[in-house]
Design a protein around this motif. Structure first.
Motif, PDB file in Angstrom:
ATOM      1  N   PRO A  87       0.810  -1.225   0.000  1.00 57.69           N
ATOM      2  CA  PRO A  87       0.000   0.000   0.000  1.00 57.69           C
ATOM      3  C   PRO A  87       0.838   1.268   0.000  1.00 57.69           C
ATOM      4  O   PRO A  87       0.403   2.291  -0.544  1.00 57.69           O
ATOM      5  CB  PRO A  87      -0.852  -0.126   1.269  1.00 57.69           C
ATOM      6  N   THR A  88       2.037   1.224   0.592  1.00 56.97           N
ATOM      7  CA  THR A  88       2.865   2.426   0.611  1.00 56.97           C
ATOM      8  C   THR A  88       3.404   2.744  -0.777  1.00 56.97           C
ATOM      9  O   THR A  88       3.384   3.899  -1.218  1.00 56.97           O
ATOM     10  CB  THR A  88       4.021   2.266   1.609  1.00 56.97           C
ATOM     11  N   GLU A 130      -3.191 -13.647  -4.856  1.00 58.38           N
ATOM     12  CA  GLU A 130      -4.468 -12.979  -5.069  1.00 58.38           C
ATOM     13  C   GLU A 130      -4.340 -11.956  -6.189  1.00 58.38           C
ATOM     14  O   GLU A 130      -3.454 -11.106  -6.168  1.00 58.38           O
ATOM     15  CB  GLU A 130      -4.942 -12.301  -3.782  1.00 58.38           C
ATOM     16  N   PRO A 131      -5.240 -11.993  -7.182  1.00 57.75           N
ATOM     17  CA  PRO A 131      -5.120 -11.061  -8.294  1.00 57.75           C
ATOM     18  C   PRO A 131      -5.272  -9.595  -7.911  1.00 57.75           C
ATOM     19  O   PRO A 131      -4.697  -8.723  -8.581  1.00 57.75           O
ATOM     20  CB  PRO A 131      -6.228 -11.506  -9.269  1.00 57.75           C
ATOM     21  N   CYS A 132      -6.007  -9.281  -6.841  1.00 54.48           N
ATOM     22  CA  CYS A 132      -6.085  -7.867  -6.441  1.00 54.48           C
ATOM     23  C   CYS A 132      -4.723  -7.383  -5.956  1.00 54.48           C
ATOM     24  O   CYS A 132      -4.299  -6.264  -6.278  1.00 54.48           O
ATOM     25  CB  CYS A 132      -7.157  -7.668  -5.379  1.00 54.48           C
ATOM     26  N   ILE A 133      -4.018  -8.229  -5.216  1.00 48.33           N
ATOM     27  CA  ILE A 133      -2.660  -7.898  -4.776  1.00 48.33           C
ATOM     28  C   ILE A 133      -1.729  -7.854  -5.974  1.00 48.33           C
ATOM     29  O   ILE A 133      -0.913  -6.925  -6.113  1.00 48.33           O
ATOM     30  CB  ILE A 133      -2.174  -8.920  -3.737  1.00 48.33           C
ATOM     31  N   ASN A 134      -1.841  -8.819  -6.864  1.00 51.14           N
ATOM     32  CA  ASN A 134      -0.950  -8.868  -8.013  1.00 51.14           C
ATOM     33  C   ASN A 134      -1.187  -7.724  -8.990  1.00 51.14           C
ATOM     34  O   ASN A 134      -0.257  -7.256  -9.646  1.00 51.14           O
ATOM     35  CB  ASN A 134      -1.081 -10.217  -8.720  1.00 51.14           C
ATOM     36  N   GLY A 135      -2.438  -7.276  -9.100  1.00 47.99           N
ATOM     37  CA  GLY A 135      -2.696  -6.107  -9.933  1.00 47.99           C
ATOM     38  C   GLY A 135      -1.951  -4.893  -9.409  1.00 47.99           C
ATOM     39  O   GLY A 135      -1.350  -4.135 -10.184  1.00 47.99           O
ATOM     40  N   GLY A 136      -1.964  -4.707  -8.083  1.00 50.05           N
ATOM     41  CA  GLY A 136      -1.207  -3.621  -7.493  1.00 50.05           C
ATOM     42  C   GLY A 136       0.281  -3.791  -7.684  1.00 50.05           C
ATOM     43  O   GLY A 136       1.010  -2.821  -7.930  1.00 50.05           O
ATOM     44  N   THR A 137       0.757  -5.029  -7.595  1.00 48.66           N
ATOM     45  CA  THR A 137       2.180  -5.301  -7.783  1.00 48.66           C
ATOM     46  C   THR A 137       2.616  -4.962  -9.208  1.00 48.66           C
ATOM     47  O   THR A 137       3.691  -4.388  -9.427  1.00 48.66           O
ATOM     48  CB  THR A 137       2.482  -6.780  -7.481  1.00 48.66           C
ATOM     49  N   PHE A 235     -10.071   8.367  -0.709  1.00 47.47           N
ATOM     50  CA  PHE A 235      -8.666   8.340  -1.099  1.00 47.47           C
ATOM     51  C   PHE A 235      -7.838   8.200   0.175  1.00 47.47           C
ATOM     52  O   PHE A 235      -8.077   8.931   1.133  1.00 47.47           O
ATOM     53  CB  PHE A 235      -8.255   9.620  -1.840  1.00 47.47           C
ATOM     54  N   PRO A 236      -6.897   7.261   0.175  1.00 45.47           N
ATOM     55  CA  PRO A 236      -6.565   6.288  -0.864  1.00 45.47           C
ATOM     56  C   PRO A 236      -7.680   5.252  -1.030  1.00 45.47           C
ATOM     57  O   PRO A 236      -8.358   4.898  -0.069  1.00 45.47           O
ATOM     58  CB  PRO A 236      -5.292   5.633  -0.344  1.00 45.47           C
ATOM     59  N   THR A 237      -7.804   4.739  -2.226  1.00 42.15           N
ATOM     60  CA  THR A 237      -8.822   3.725  -2.476  1.00 42.15           C
ATOM     61  C   THR A 237      -8.395   2.355  -1.968  1.00 42.15           C
ATOM     62  O   THR A 237      -9.243   1.485  -1.760  1.00 42.15           O
ATOM     63  CB  THR A 237      -9.122   3.620  -3.981  1.00 42.15           C
ATOM     64  N   GLN A 238      -7.088   2.156  -1.780  1.00 39.87           N
ATOM     65  CA  GLN A 238      -6.548   0.852  -1.391  1.00 39.87           C
ATOM     66  C   GLN A 238      -6.996  -0.193  -2.424  1.00 39.87           C
ATOM     67  O   GLN A 238      -6.866   0.051  -3.615  1.00 39.87           O
ATOM     68  CB  GLN A 238      -6.979   0.498   0.034  1.00 39.87           C
TER      69      GLN A 238
END
Length: 319
Positions: A87-88, A130-137, A235-238
């Protein structure tokens, strides 16, 4: 210059440079100079100051058990810890910090070599499950110049028949999630624009179509609002979805707005306050490094910036 633009420009450097780029007639040199201040002043500098030993808060997604906020807990301790590395770095990417700044490159290099996912010990830029984590990555990796091909390949193989993604697919879900899908779409767009080697445009368009068929917030089956929280902007949307986040993604793609965005655009327009601002409405609970703004129910520079540039895009296209 309008009063609301003056108010926005009185905010943090991370807001100012984007206001200058997206809403004013500032020159490219002025925008570049202001952007350079993100890493050396204000909230961007504060985040970089909290980096230590290859990570933020001692973890990739969840702080280590012995980690404590340096100035005491801020936010809801019962929510998700938004202080860890994922998240940072997402927040620094939202700030538009210069990825070539020496402090930034040092921190990202440290994350690449020293940060591991709590799930299985994999290297940070190799992704998680998890794809939500991987999308952020993927979004982070593309922005900061890291190789995330392995994560992208996994996401391409996890796209569901309806066009989106869902972290619950491994548990048998066959329907996509707005939350997961927007995280992946943002990552694929960043990857595509960074010149990634893998072809992602078709998968990204199919994922976008999943949202467009639902007008960004309605059920495909009934047309009813799928979740009232999606009409509350934060915001942030996380990892959370909302209508403003969805619209800002389609704005970032560019081109004429799809007619199916009309309902969502009116949702944004209707929330404009008499002073020209938009409020912070739905802060997602969890520990944070520090407060970015004044809290729910108060004017939000971030939501105002994002809403104004969405409306500038949609109104400009119809002018």
């Amino acid at each position: 210059m309008s009063d609301v633009e003056s108010w926005l420009l009185a905010g943090d450097a991370s807001v100012r440079w984007q206001v200058m780029r997206d809403l004013t007639d500032a020159s490219s040199d002025e925008v570049t100079a202001e952007r350079a201040r993100v890493a050396s002043s204000g909230q961007g500098k504060r985040l970089l100051d909290l980096y230590a030993d290859g990570a933020w808060a001692g973890g990739a997604c969840f702080p280590g058990s012995d980690w404590r906020p340096p100035d005491g807990p801020v936010g809801d301790p019962d929510g998700q810890p938004w202080t860890a590395t994922l998240p940072t770095l997402r927040l620094l990417r939202e700030f538009g910090v210069d990825p070539q700044d020496s402090r930034v490159t040092a921190a990202v290099d440290g994350v690449r070599t020293g940060c591991r996912w709590e799930y299985d010990g994999s290297a940070f830029f190799d992704g998680e499950v998890e794809p939500c984590i991987n999308g952020g990555t993927v979004s982070i990796g593309a922005y900061f110049g890291q190789n995330v091909d392995r994560v992208v390949q996994r996401l391409l193989g996890e796209q569901l028949a309806d066009g989106g993604w869902n972290c619950e697919a491994e548990n048998g879900s066959t329907r996509s999630s707005f939350h997961t899908t927007i995280c992946v779409l943002e990552g694929l767009l960043d990857y595509e624009r960074a010149g990634g080697d893998l072809e992602v445009a078709d998968a990204r368009r199919r994922g976008g179509e999943y949202l467009l068929q639902r007008k960004l917030f309605r059920r495909a089956s009934t047309g009813e609002v799928a979740d009232e929280d999606w009409l509350q902007f934060s915001f942030p949307t996380q990892w959370h979805y909302d209508v403003l986040r969805g619209l800002d993604h389609f704005r970032a793609i560019g081109g004429p707005p799809d007619p199916r965005l009309a309902d969502a655009i009116e949702q944004v327009r209707s929330k404009r306050q008499t002073d020209g601002s938009w409020l912070q409405e739905n802060t997602h609970p969890g520990l944070i490094h520090f407060e970015l703004e004044d809290g729910d129910g108060k004017p939000s520079r971030w939501n105002t910036l994002r809403a104004l540039r969405v409306l500038r895009w949609t109104d400009g296209a119809s002018a």
